[in-house]
Design an enzyme around this catalytic site. Structure first.
Site, PDB file in Angstrom:
ATOM      1  N   GLY A  12       0.830  -1.205   0.000  1.00 41.18           N
ATOM      2  CA  GLY A  12       0.000   0.000   0.000  1.00 41.18           C
ATOM      3  C   GLY A  12       0.858   1.245   0.000  1.00 41.18           C
ATOM      4  O   GLY A  12       1.671   1.445  -0.892  1.00 41.18           O
ATOM      5  N   THR A  14       1.978   5.252  -0.287  1.00 40.45           N
ATOM      6  CA  THR A  14       1.738   6.223  -1.349  1.00 40.45           C
ATOM      7  C   THR A  14       1.742   5.566  -2.718  1.00 40.45           C
ATOM      8  O   THR A  14       0.846   5.788  -3.537  1.00 40.45           O
ATOM      9  CB  THR A  14       2.795   7.336  -1.301  1.00 40.45           C
ATOM     10  OG1 THR A  14       2.773   7.957  -0.008  1.00 40.45           O
ATOM     11  CG2 THR A  14       2.515   8.389  -2.357  1.00 40.45           C
ATOM     12  N   ALA A  15       2.754   4.729  -2.999  1.00 42.89           N
ATOM     13  CA  ALA A  15       2.873   4.104  -4.318  1.00 42.89           C
ATOM     14  C   ALA A  15       1.683   3.205  -4.613  1.00 42.89           C
ATOM     15  O   ALA A  15       1.071   3.287  -5.687  1.00 42.89           O
ATOM     16  CB  ALA A  15       4.176   3.315  -4.404  1.00 42.89           C
ATOM     17  N   SER A  38      -0.290  -5.164   4.613  1.00 45.26           N
ATOM     18  CA  SER A  38      -0.355  -5.659   5.976  1.00 45.26           C
ATOM     19  C   SER A  38      -0.243  -4.505   6.950  1.00 45.26           C
ATOM     20  O   SER A  38       0.652  -3.659   6.823  1.00 45.26           O
ATOM     21  CB  SER A  38       0.772  -6.667   6.238  1.00 45.26           C
ATOM     22  OG  SER A  38       0.827  -7.006   7.612  1.00 45.26           O
ATOM     23  N   LYS A  77       4.176  24.541  -1.475  1.00 42.38           N
ATOM     24  CA  LYS A  77       5.635  24.556  -1.610  1.00 42.38           C
ATOM     25  C   LYS A  77       5.988  25.249  -2.917  1.00 42.38           C
ATOM     26  O   LYS A  77       5.530  24.848  -3.989  1.00 42.38           O
ATOM     27  CB  LYS A  77       6.184  23.126  -1.609  1.00 42.38           C
ATOM     28  CG  LYS A  77       7.679  23.050  -1.903  1.00 42.38           C
ATOM     29  CD  LYS A  77       8.140  21.611  -2.045  1.00 42.38           C
ATOM     30  CE  LYS A  77       9.588  21.533  -2.504  1.00 42.38           C
ATOM     31  NZ  LYS A  77      10.032  20.145  -2.730  1.00 42.38           N
ATOM     32  N   GLU A 335      15.579  16.632  -3.914  1.00 40.74           N
ATOM     33  CA  GLU A 335      14.739  17.502  -4.736  1.00 40.74           C
ATOM     34  C   GLU A 335      13.296  16.994  -4.822  1.00 40.74           C
ATOM     35  O   GLU A 335      12.562  17.311  -5.764  1.00 40.74           O
ATOM     36  CB  GLU A 335      15.336  17.646  -6.143  1.00 40.74           C
ATOM     37  CG  GLU A 335      16.559  18.550  -6.204  1.00 40.74           C
ATOM     38  CD  GLU A 335      16.214  20.047  -6.187  1.00 40.74           C
ATOM     39  OE1 GLU A 335      15.011  20.379  -6.168  1.00 40.74           O
ATOM     40  OE2 GLU A 335      17.156  20.869  -6.186  1.00 40.74           O
ATOM     41  N   THR A 337      11.660  14.125  -5.501  1.00 37.24           N
ATOM     42  CA  THR A 337      11.250  13.511  -6.766  1.00 37.24           C
ATOM     43  C   THR A 337      10.555  12.157  -6.596  1.00 37.24           C
ATOM     44  O   THR A 337      10.113  11.574  -7.591  1.00 37.24           O
ATOM     45  CB  THR A 337      12.475  13.320  -7.678  1.00 37.24           C
ATOM     46  OG1 THR A 337      13.484  12.578  -6.972  1.00 37.24           O
ATOM     47  CG2 THR A 337      13.043  14.663  -8.097  1.00 37.24           C
TER      48      THR A 337
END
Length: 740
Positions: A12, A14-15, A38, A77, A335, A337
């Site tokens: 799970g 963010t990705a 999990s 930002k 940076e 990314t």
């Protein structure tokens, strides 16, 4: 393989949830999508800063910016402040947006270079709207405005927000650990995942979001990894969250230290902090000590050490497996990314999504584009380390002397000799970014484009002044950033919303109408507290039963040493009905002020003493607001620890207000530095610094209310109080209210 219909996302965070939300909403009509994660496996979650390209992803998914920012504790930002990178005590800002007006043959910075030589130019950042806005603290959102802003956000809340989208479009979540990955003997494709529950999940296409380990892409498919640590020597990070000490800034801070760098990422209600460093030059203990010395605010969680290895998988789409996020490789977060790379891979996957079978040509193109983009980003990050005047430590001497990729060397030589820069295909960072970092790190071009000399001195001066005026007018049109944030997207902690109906259908409890409040004065100032025994008719049994049905989670916005879950709406209304009048009368609350619930939660003490931060070992206060009150309901059965009220002996303070807060905080900060408040764990009695002048004994179904300004603490009985079991641990109901 005959068509791709079943997609399995392993992991799970963010990705995983970015992928689940995008695929389900944009391609999911004919797809069966399952996400496996999990609760026992944490996510790294240190990346809380983004870059402006996230707008593309959000527009694809139809995400409303205000809703997203409010839900994720987000702030705006506009850039990154690089401090001590070129040399000690020398700073510069890498902002988003564009620099001035280009012409057909040369970018704006060529004109600036000549004007600067002639003494006719302001610092180059004054010619960029975002750069100037960052420095003066102004920002707003207007129709048709260039989307050159990014966000600071809470990564865990972002994953939760995306999960809500994925749920709406039919993504199935499976809870469990992956214990086996079955690979076909003939074609080498992944066939299924086995969970610790015994469930087997089959799929046609697998997305690996399992973090650094790469459970599918590496452990199962043995894809291989290209190590870039000879160019990017940092290999460890420490992450910690702190309370917010001031209004959030419009930028991320990147502060270079002796063997690495520190980040500060401001959210609306807290600060994200961390240290990225090289273990060849610093131990974990050294890095942590430097990080703690430079923190602002109080720690909200225990610092976590995260080892990593910079580099990339040799293939990002191998067989029928696509790696996303940390599973695909890692370029340190200098940076911001990481989320961009997840987004780019998801978009590429959708563009190359197979109609029938997975084609080798599609895999090759996906891998080619991904590799090209990664190498451009890698070069941009290496630039910050390699081009420096610092020689004060072994780490920086190593960086200054290390070999660099030929592609970066070419860019450096071209800019140094001619001032020229070009944005290549699949290059994330544009000319303005390269110019700002090159100049900021000390690269000063020897020449500029000859077309600049066609412009006379007066014309050049007018041209530069016109650009300056245009930027200033744009920034002047923005409101103050602090005002914008409060009105546009205020973050509200997901505590109790009294307007919503309770989601727990089986709420069956009743209050004892015969129980009456008892007022008890205590301390030097005879401060009253309100006690109420036998609050419910069943000794809290129904509430304990409700707590067993809920998912308890760590509250990252406070220093509470345990887990929390939302209280039933009906219960909170019932407590307020019994207590509001008593509190108003006892503390003489003006009748014109309304009662507002700040937070309402079940709380369960779970944090072991050895993992406490120094500030969790001392009495605390909830607020300096004189109209802020805590209501605490003891729910567990047994002989648990009560609540102690303490006097700070060096300052003689029992409560903290706006005027005495600085005095108290300075005093305990000094104690933390000198003694760490000892190593005894939770405070359980009086000591050399704190006098326990009053203690409310623990009694099941007892309720106590007190001003949030009082110094207090649970008087913990570790053998009874610390634990995850609702039946045996120290379960309380906590309601915080304020009269406004």
């Amino acid at each position: 393989m005959h068509g791709v219909k079943k997609i399995v996302i392993a992991g799970g965070g963010t990705a995983g949830w970015m992928c689940a939300a995008a695929l389900s909403k944009l391609l999911g009509k004919n797809l069966d999508i399952t996400l496996v994660e999990s609760d026992e496996i944490g996510t790294v979650g240190v990346g809380e800063a983004t870059i402006p390209t996230l707008h593309i992803f959000h527009e694809l998914l139809g995400i409303n910016e205000r809703e997203f920012m409010s839900a994720t504790n987000a702030t705006i930002k506009l850039g990154i402040s690089f401090e001590n990178w070129k040399d000690l005590k020398e700073d510069y800002l890498h902002s988003f947006g564009f620099l001035g007006t280009d012409c057909w043959a040369a970018q704006f910075h060529h004109f600036w270079l000549k004007a600067n030589q002639l003494g006719m130019a302001q610092p180059i950042g004054d010619y960029c709207v975002e750069h100037l806005a960052t420095r003066v603290g102004r920002f707003g959102v207007h129709p048709n405005q260039e989307r050159n802003h990014a966000y600071h956000l809470d990564a865990s809340l972002y994953a939760k927000f995306l999960k809500g989208i994925a749920d709406k479009f039919g993504v199935k979540r499976r809870e469990g650990k992956i214990v086996d990955v079955k690979v076909g003997a003939k074609d080498g494709n992944i066939q299924s995942l086995s969970l610790d529950s015994g469930e087997v999940i089959e799929g046609d296409l697998f997305i690996d979001c399992t973090g650094f380990r790469g459970l599918l892409i590496e452990d199962a498919l043995h894809t291989g990894y290209d190590d870039w640590s000879h160019w990017l020597p940092c290999d460890r990070a420490i992450a910690v969250q702190t309370t917010a000490k001031k209004s959030p800034a419009l930028y991320t801070r990147s502060i270079a230290h002796d063997a690495g760098w520190q980040w500060q990422i401001p959210l609306q209600s807290r600060m994200g902090n961390g240290m990225v460093f090289c273990s060849k030059y610093w131990t974990d203990e050294q890095a942590l000590a430097v990080l703690k010395e430079n923190l602002t605010g109080e720690c909200l969680n225990e610092p976590r050490v995260i080892p990593f290895r910079t580099g990339t998988r040799r293939l990002h789409w191998n067989k029928n497996c696509v790696a996303l996020g940390l599973a695909s490789g890692f370029i340190e977060p200098l940076e911001s990314t990481s989320i961009h790379l997840i987004q780019r891979s998801i978009v590429k996957l959708m563009l190359l999504f197979p109609k029938d079978e997975i084609k080798q040509a599609d895999r090759d193109e996906f891998n080619r584009q991904t590799r090209e983009e990664l190498e451009h980003i890698r070069d941009f990050i290496v630039l910050h380390y390699r081009v420096t005047d610092r020689t004060d430590t072994p780490f920086w001497r190593h960086c200054k002397q290390m070999a660099i990729p030929d592609t970066l060397q070419h860019r450096l030589s071209l800019f140094d000799e001619t001032g020229r820069l070009y944005k290549y295909d699949k290059d994330l960072f544009g000319e303005a970014s390269w110019v700002q970092v090159m100049l900021g790190q000390g690269v000063s071009p020897k020449s500029y484009h000859p077309i600049v000399d066609l412009m006379g001195r007066d014309e050049l001066n007018r041209f530069m002044s016109s650009n300056l005026t245009s930027v200033q007018q744009s920034v002047d049109a923005f409101p103050l950033y602090s005002d914008f944030l409060k009105k546009y997207c205020p973050y509200k902690d997901e505590g109790l919303d009294l307007r919503k109906k309770n989601t727990i259908e089986s709420v069956k409890f009743s209050f004892n109408k015969e129980s009456l409040p008892v007022i008890t004065p205590m301390g030097l100032n005879s401060t009253p507290i309100v006690l109420l025994d036998s609050v419910t008719n069943d000794g809290g049994a129904a509430l304990r039963q409700i707590a067993k049905t809920l998912d308890f989670e760590f509250d990252t916005n406070t220093m509470y040493p345990g887990v929390r879950a939302q209280l039933p709406r009906e219960y909170v209304l019932g407590v307020l009905d019994k207590m509001d009048g008593a509190i108003r009368q006892t503390y003489k609350i003006p009748p014109t002020l309304k009662t507002n619930v700040v937070q309402a939660s079940f709380s369960l003490l779970t944090q072991e003493e050895k993992s406490l931060t120094p500030f969790q070992k001392v009495p605390h206060f909830d607020s300096t607001n004189p109209y802020f009150f805590a209501i605490l309901h003891y729910l567990s059965t047994g002989d648990h620890g009560g609540t102690g009220f303490f006097r700070h002996e060096p300052t003689n303070l029992e409560s903290i207000d706006v005027e005495t807060k600085a005095l108290y905080m300075n005093a305990i900060n000094q104690s933390a530095k000198s003694t760490g408040f000892g190593s005894e764990g939770y405070i359980k009695a009086a000591n050399d610094e704190f006098d326990l002048y009053h203690q409310v004994d623990y009694r099941t179904d007892r309720l106590v209310s007190y001003p949030g300004s009082l110094l207090h603490s649970t008087v913990v009985k570790p053998e009874l109080d610390i634990g995850w079991d609702v039946d045996t641990g120290r379960l309380t109901a906590n309601i915080f209210i304020v009269y406004e």
